[in-house]
Scaffold this motif. Structure first.
Motif, short mmCIF file in Angstrom:
data_model
loop_
_atom_site.label_atom_id
_atom_site.label_comp_id
_atom_site.label_asym_id
_atom_site.label_seq_id
_atom_site.Cartn_x
_atom_site.Cartn_y
_atom_site.Cartn_z
N THR A 1 -3.54 -10.71 8.90
CA THR A 1 -3.38 -10.84 7.42
C THR A 1 -4.72 -10.20 7.01
OG1 THR A 1 -4.33 -13.10 8.08
CG2 THR A 1 -2.25 -12.83 7.07
N GLN A 2 -5.92 -10.16 7.62
CA GLN A 2 -6.90 -9.49 7.35
C GLN A 2 -6.80 -7.84 7.42
OE1 GLN A 2 -9.84 -10.96 6.14
NE2 GLN A 2 -10.46 -8.66 5.88
N ALA A 3 -5.95 -7.51 8.58
CA ALA A 3 -5.95 -6.06 8.66
C ALA A 3 -4.98 -5.28 7.69
CB ALA A 3 -5.15 -5.93 9.96
N ILE A 4 -4.32 -6.16 6.70
CA ILE A 4 -3.66 -5.58 5.56
C ILE A 4 -4.85 -5.00 4.79
CG2 ILE A 4 -2.18 -6.22 3.52
CD1 ILE A 4 -0.64 -8.12 5.37
N ASP A 5 -5.75 -5.70 4.45
CA ASP A 5 -6.74 -5.07 3.37
C ASP A 5 -7.61 -4.38 4.04
OD1 ASP A 5 -5.67 -7.00 1.38
OD2 ASP A 5 -7.25 -8.70 1.89
N ASP A 6 -8.05 -4.50 5.31
CA ASP A 6 -8.99 -3.58 6.07
C ASP A 6 -8.40 -2.30 6.23
OD1 ASP A 6 -10.38 -5.88 5.78
OD2 ASP A 6 -11.09 -5.94 8.13
N ILE A 7 -7.09 -2.35 6.58
CA ILE A 7 -6.39 -0.95 6.85
C ILE A 7 -6.37 -0.08 5.76
CG2 ILE A 7 -4.45 0.40 7.74
CD1 ILE A 7 -4.50 -1.42 10.06
N THR A 8 -5.93 -0.94 4.62
CA THR A 8 -5.79 -0.12 3.25
C THR A 8 -6.97 0.39 2.92
OG1 THR A 8 -3.87 -1.66 2.72
CG2 THR A 8 -5.00 -0.50 0.71
N ALA A 9 -8.35 -0.34 2.84
CA ALA A 9 -9.51 0.24 2.48
C ALA A 9 -9.97 1.41 3.14
CB ALA A 9 -10.60 -0.88 2.69
N TRP A 10 -9.72 1.13 4.67
CA TRP A 10 -9.98 2.60 5.46
C TRP A 10 -9.30 3.59 5.11
CZ3 TRP A 10 -6.91 4.24 9.66
CH2 TRP A 10 -7.46 5.22 10.45
N LEU A 11 -7.97 3.43 4.95
CA LEU A 11 -7.06 4.73 4.14
C LEU A 11 -7.75 5.10 2.66
CD1 LEU A 11 -3.37 3.10 4.76
CD2 LEU A 11 -4.66 5.27 6.03
N GLU A 12 -7.91 4.18 1.84
CA GLU A 12 -8.43 4.72 0.63
C GLU A 12 -9.80 5.59 0.82
OE1 GLU A 12 -8.37 2.31 -3.53
OE2 GLU A 12 -7.89 1.26 -1.66
N ASN A 13 -10.53 4.99 1.75
CA ASN A 13 -11.88 5.86 2.12
C ASN A 13 -11.48 7.24 2.46
OD1 ASN A 13 -14.16 4.29 1.60
ND2 ASN A 13 -13.87 3.12 3.48
N GLN A 14 -10.44 7.45 3.06
CA GLN A 14 -10.12 8.79 3.44
C GLN A 14 -9.20 9.61 2.58
OE1 GLN A 14 -9.14 8.94 7.90
NE2 GLN A 14 -9.49 6.72 7.68
N ASP A 15 -8.80 8.88 1.45
CA ASP A 15 -7.95 9.32 0.66
C ASP A 15 -6.71 9.55 1.04
OD1 ASP A 15 -7.32 10.16 -1.95
OD2 ASP A 15 -7.73 12.29 -1.60
N ARG A 16 -6.23 8.73 2.05
CA ARG A 16 -4.87 8.86 2.73
C ARG A 16 -4.01 7.50 2.29
NH1 ARG A 16 -3.84 13.32 4.12
NH2 ARG A 16 -2.00 12.75 4.91
N SER B 1 0.94 -1.26 0.13
CA SER B 1 0.01 -0.03 0.05
C SER B 1 1.01 1.21 -0.12
CB SER B 1 -0.84 0.13 1.31
OG SER B 1 -1.48 -1.30 1.36
N GLU B 2 0.27 2.28 -0.50
CA GLU B 2 1.11 3.67 -0.43
C GLU B 2 0.22 4.33 0.68
OE1 GLU B 2 2.60 4.40 -4.87
OE2 GLU B 2 0.96 5.85 -3.87
N VAL B 3 0.92 4.93 1.41
CA VAL B 3 0.32 5.61 2.65
C VAL B 3 0.73 7.21 2.65
CG1 VAL B 3 -0.36 5.67 5.11
CG2 VAL B 3 -0.03 3.52 3.93
N LYS B 4 -0.19 8.11 2.84
CA LYS B 4 0.29 9.44 2.96
C LYS B 4 0.24 9.85 4.11
CE LYS B 4 -2.59 10.97 -0.36
NZ LYS B 4 -3.18 11.81 -1.43
N PHE B 5 1.61 10.34 4.57
CA PHE B 5 1.68 10.96 6.07
C PHE B 5 1.73 12.37 5.84
CE2 PHE B 5 3.22 7.47 8.94
CZ PHE B 5 3.04 6.48 8.27
#
Length: 879
Positions: free
Chosen positions: A405-420, A230-234
């Motif tokens: 392993t589940q959190a990898i997808d869930d956290i990415t989806a959560w970030l995506e929702n917030q455009d982060r 995932s790409e994550v913006k700080f």
RNA sequence: GCCGAAGUGGUGGAAUUGGUAGACACGCUAGACUUAGGAUCUAGUACCGCGAGGUGUGGAGGUUCAAGUCCUCUCUUCGGUACCA
């Protein structure tokens, strides 16, 4: 007949014969099946070395074998003629790189010819010739036009004292190899090929090359290094908006572990990252950051250097916000963060990444556990290393309790929702930097105009040739830049008179990425190659070369074929159908305290085992066994072998000493044994010469033969099968040769029994003729001069290479009796022979009544008897 | 560091669909032939033990009737690591 094989007379005789009869000249012939055998072409360093001899001998045997099987075989040779050593030699010896190179080429061509290799010399090419590199420049321009080539700023090793760019090889522990000055990193505008555009395709086809060794595919896959993450913006602390896309306000990281995001307690940026300077400016850390960046710029830039050096970093005086928990975390710059990989920024999670853990301990940074393993409880005070395994999320807000392993997808989806953040794929593979600030290479055919920018040299003006009279030691970078007559040129587009030529040359891997196409029509003047010839010959059926090229050269060649395929110039994508990576020829190094590395002939071994330098008599240190290389002087000159034993014995030894894929540790003994074998065959033929010309080889059923003749005949047929199988199965010539040795030994043993030749009946004479004829045919690809000579002396008319490869008689492979091996509890206790048709019951009974077996079985309970009939027939009695 | 390999007698290596460990050579030992031998031929040669026998494929475990071969861990050496080619 002479007592010994005499290579001095025989070898030139047959080399002339093949030459006169154009034995290895080929042209396209649609009526025949083609076979393209290619060996990696040599860099013309001056002398053929043992690695070449080994490589080319293997190839030559395959060529002759395939030719005997009726293939239309192309076997070209040429010279990878551009490169640094020519420039170094020119500097050291005050010659011109071209003169040095062409001299080396003639010397090496002469040596190769003496080895009797089956090249079609009419196809010889040298990459330093303008007729060759013209087409490389042409392709470069085509790639430039299609945006496959571009310029960007990138770093080179720079020696301030010599005012020159250094190759990684020229940097010795962060210092210049000529003057020992500290090496620095210098930013230059350089040309790149967009190999990353093909990363996915290159990777996908790694699974579609069954003719390649697994290990090479694995190395290439790992080199391409696809990883999904995932790409994550700080957000940078102090910048205003959450949604601001401006790169000044955010740091983007790439991570494969978004599940650990809540545990990211600091951030690391590559020292070259633009934000390092920007964010530290004006802070109290500014000076320390500058010092650190300067220090890193004097450290080696190779991956090896970076990874091995101590991991260090410095706080840059700024913070960013962890988007998971809005925590303010410090930003560091660290020497292990690579600008070339991912985004040049690393979110550091010390509890779950070992490198981050060590970094946090060193600089006393916050560590937070966010993944808890099932079977233990992690406590930061007691942790001695990071935990990178599976577990359940803790300290992670709403994600607590989730499997990581589940959190990898869930956290990415959560970030995506917030455009982060977003899901993304990252490759380790980087674009191919091809600019070299050197003279002896292909000039990059572009012109820089103050008005028009980058202007390609018009096709009609190609090639841009290398000018004479360049000062190779001139200060300041590219040698070509110092020559006004080369640099100053009119702009082809607007005709401005103050345009300047690009003064860089291309990486020499560019030449070696397409030379095999040029071989198909080496003198073609209308393009890189004549498409019809390439259609016929390509792809290469068998490529042979050193394992050291497993990744770069082979990957670049695969990439180039994709480029040409995209342009519609070739129909295929993969250049090499089968690949054999031969092991290296190695030898120990010798180091004299006075003279450094010394050649073997510059040392002498005393009777007490001490090795002394012949120049100064100092004891020489015998070092590790490593790849033979000129710079380490641990080389054997093939010329000495050629002189003493001739080409065929040299060839035989290279093949007999080890299987091709294995490293070959050089050992002077052993050659002698090959010489002995050759002469053993020579004498064998001499012994039977009086009838070999007249008697027809035996060709009927084995069952008609008397005992001794039959045994010999079966052995000969087994040998034909063994040699053929060994060649087909990965070119295991060492075992092929030993099976021929066995047949020769069998003939000698037979001769010892039936001492007088008068005793040989017609049947035996026919079988012997069959054996001798096949020994010569089977050996002919390996020792071609020797075999041709004896073939002729046996009264055979046509050249042996025109003889078809022999087939074995299937009814003559098996003897009537087999040896049964008897084990008790898995240990060998007895053996006996029995008729091949005995059934299991009979074998068991014989085994049980065997007196050697009874010793171990009497008085014991027999639990089980296992009879195996595979290669061996074996009985295992379990008591 | 990371990626990929390799490790078997005094030496190079052979045997991997699990089935006689050491084929074939080098070296060494003995013998034969020879004016001579750095030629040739014959025989022997993993290690320990007088022997019966035991041990043995870098090391430690494991699976199996049976492991050089399969599994786990580990050590050493080599190649590549993006400018050596």
């Amino acid at each position: 007949m002479e007592e010994h094989y005499n290579p001095v007379d025989v070898e030139p005789k047959w080399q002339k014969y093949w030459n006169k009869n154009h034995t290895f000249k080929v042209k396209e012939d649609k009526s025949k099946e083609k076979y393209y055998l290619l060996e990696m072409f040599p860099y013309p360093s001056g002398k053929i070395h043992m690695g070449h001899v080994r490589n080319y001998t293997i190839g030559d045997v395959v060529v002759r074998y395939k030719k005997m099987q009726g293939f239309n075989v192309i076997h070209p040779m040429g010279w990878d003629a551009f490169g640094m050593p020519a420039e170094n030699a020119a500097i050291d010896n005050n010659t011109h790189p071209a003169a040095w190179t062409y001299e080396n080429i003639s010397a090496m061509r002469y040596q190769l010819k003496k080895m009797g290799f089956s090249y079609d010399w009419d196809r010889e090419i040298a990459t330093c010739r303008p007729e060759y590199y013209k087409w490389e420049q042409w392709l470069f321009l085509k790639m430039l036009e299609k945006d496959m080539a571009y310029r960007k700023e990138s770093y080179v090793n720079w020696c301030e004292k010599c005012q020159t760019v250094l190759a990684n090889e020229q940097v010795e522990s962060d210092k210049c190899w000529r003057c020992s000055e500290n090496v620095q990193q210098k930013k230059l505008w350089q040309w790149f090929f967009k190999i990353t555009d093909y990363a996915e395709d290159l990777l996908a086809h790694c699974n579609k090359l069954p003719g390649w060794p697994d290990k090479v595919m694995r190395m290439q896959k790992n080199w391409i290094g696809k990883s999904s993450g995932s790409e994550v913006k700080f957000k940078i602390d102090g910048s205003d908006s959450n949604n601001d896309q401006d790169s000044d306000k955010n740091i983007t990281v790439f991570t494969t572990r978004p599940d650990t995001l809540f545990g990211s307690t600091f951030m690391c940026l590559a020292p070259e990252h633009p934000l390092v300077e920007k964010l530290s400016r004006g802070t109290s850390q500014e000076k320390q950051v500058d010092e650190f960046v300067n220090k890193v710029s004097t450290q080696e830039r190779s991956a090896e250097g970076i990874e091995n050096c101590e991991k260090e970093g410095v706080f840059i005086g700024a913070y960013c916000i962890n988007p998971a928990n809005n925590e303010k975390i410090p930003i560091y710059t660290a020497n292990f963060a690579l600008m070339e990989y991912g985004t040049g920024a690393v979110m550091s999670v010390p509890a779950h990444d070992q490198r981050d853990f060590e970094f946090a301990k060193k600089y006393d940074l916050n560590i937070r556990v966010v993944i808890m393993p099932e079977d233990e409880s992690l406590d930061i005070d007691n942790m001695t290393c990071a935990y990178s395994g599976r577990g359940v999320l803790v300290n992670s807000g709403e994600f607590n309790g989730l499997e990581n392993t589940q959190a990898i997808d869930d956290i990415t989806a959560w970030l995506e929702n917030q455009d982060r953040g977003k899901k993304t794929i990252n490759f380790r593979l980087r674009d191919w930097g091809i600019s070299r600030q050197r003279y002896w290479g292909t000039p990059i055919p572009v012109i820089h105009c103050p008005d028009c920018g980058i202007v390609p040299v018009p096709e009609k003006d190609l090639p841009v040739t290398l000018p004479e009279g360049v000062d190779l030691l001139a200060k300041g970078g590219s040698p070509l830049a110092t020559l006004d007559s080369f640099v100053n040129v009119d702009c082809p587009k607007c005709k401005r008179e103050d345009a300047k030529r690009d003064t860089d040359t291309m990486d020499t891997f560019v030449e070696s990425s397409w030379y095999f196409l040029r071989y198909c029509s080496p003198r073609y003047e209308n393009g890189m190659f004549d498409p019809e010839t390439v259609d016929y010959w390509m792809p290469v059926d068998q490529y042979i070369g050193g394992i050291e090229h497993a990744v770069m050269h082979l990957l670049y060649s695969r990439y180039f074929m994709r480029v040409l395929n995209t342009f519609g110039m070739v129909k295929f994508k993969e250049p090499f159908t089968k690949l054999l990576t031969q092991g290296m020829v190695c030898k120990e190094t010798l180091t004299c305290p006075e003279h450094g590395f010394v050649f073997p002939e510059e040392s002498e071994i005393k009777s007490d085992g001490q090795v002394l330098c012949t120049k100064c008599n100092a004891p020489v240190e015998v070092g590790r066994v490593i790849k033979m290389s000129k710079s380490k002087k641990n080389v054997i000159n093939p010329n000495d072998l050629l002189e003493k034993y001739g080409a065929d014995v040299t060839r035989l030894f290279c093949l007999f000493a080890a299987p091709p894929e294995r490293d070959l540790e050089w050992n002077d003994d052993g050659v002698e044994g090959c010489n002995r074998f050759i002469n053993r065959v020579w004498r064998l033929v001499g012994k039977y010469q009086d009838f070999l010309s007249d008697v027809k080889p035996y060709s009927e059923s084995a069952s008609k033969l008397s005992k001794n003749a039959k045994a010999l005949y079966i052995k000969a047929n087994q040998t034909i099968k063994k040699v053929t199988d060994d060649i087909e199965d990965n070119f295991h010539f060492n075992t092929a040769i030993s099976s021929v040795m066995e047949l020769v030994n069998a003939l000698y043993a037979m001769e010892a029994v039936e001492r007088e030749l008068d005793f040989l009946d017609d049947e035996m004479k026919q079988v012997i003729t069959f054996c001798v004829e096949n020994i010569l045919i089977l050996l002919s690809p390996i020792v071609p001069h020797f075999s041709e000579e004896l073939w002729e002396r046996c009264g055979r008319k046509s050249s042996i290479i025109n003889h078809p490869w022999p087939e074995y008689h299937t009814d003559a492979l098996q003897t009537d009796e087999v040896i049964i091996v008897v084990q008790v509890n898995g240990k060998l206790r007895s053996k006996f022979t029995t008729d091949i048709n005995s059934d299991d019951e009979a074998i068991k009974n014989t085994a049980l009544s065997d007196k050697n077996v009874l010793k171990y079985t009497s008085g014991k309970h027999i639990r089980k008897i296992i009879v195996i009939r595979k290669k061996q027939t074996l009985v295992n009695i379990v008591v």
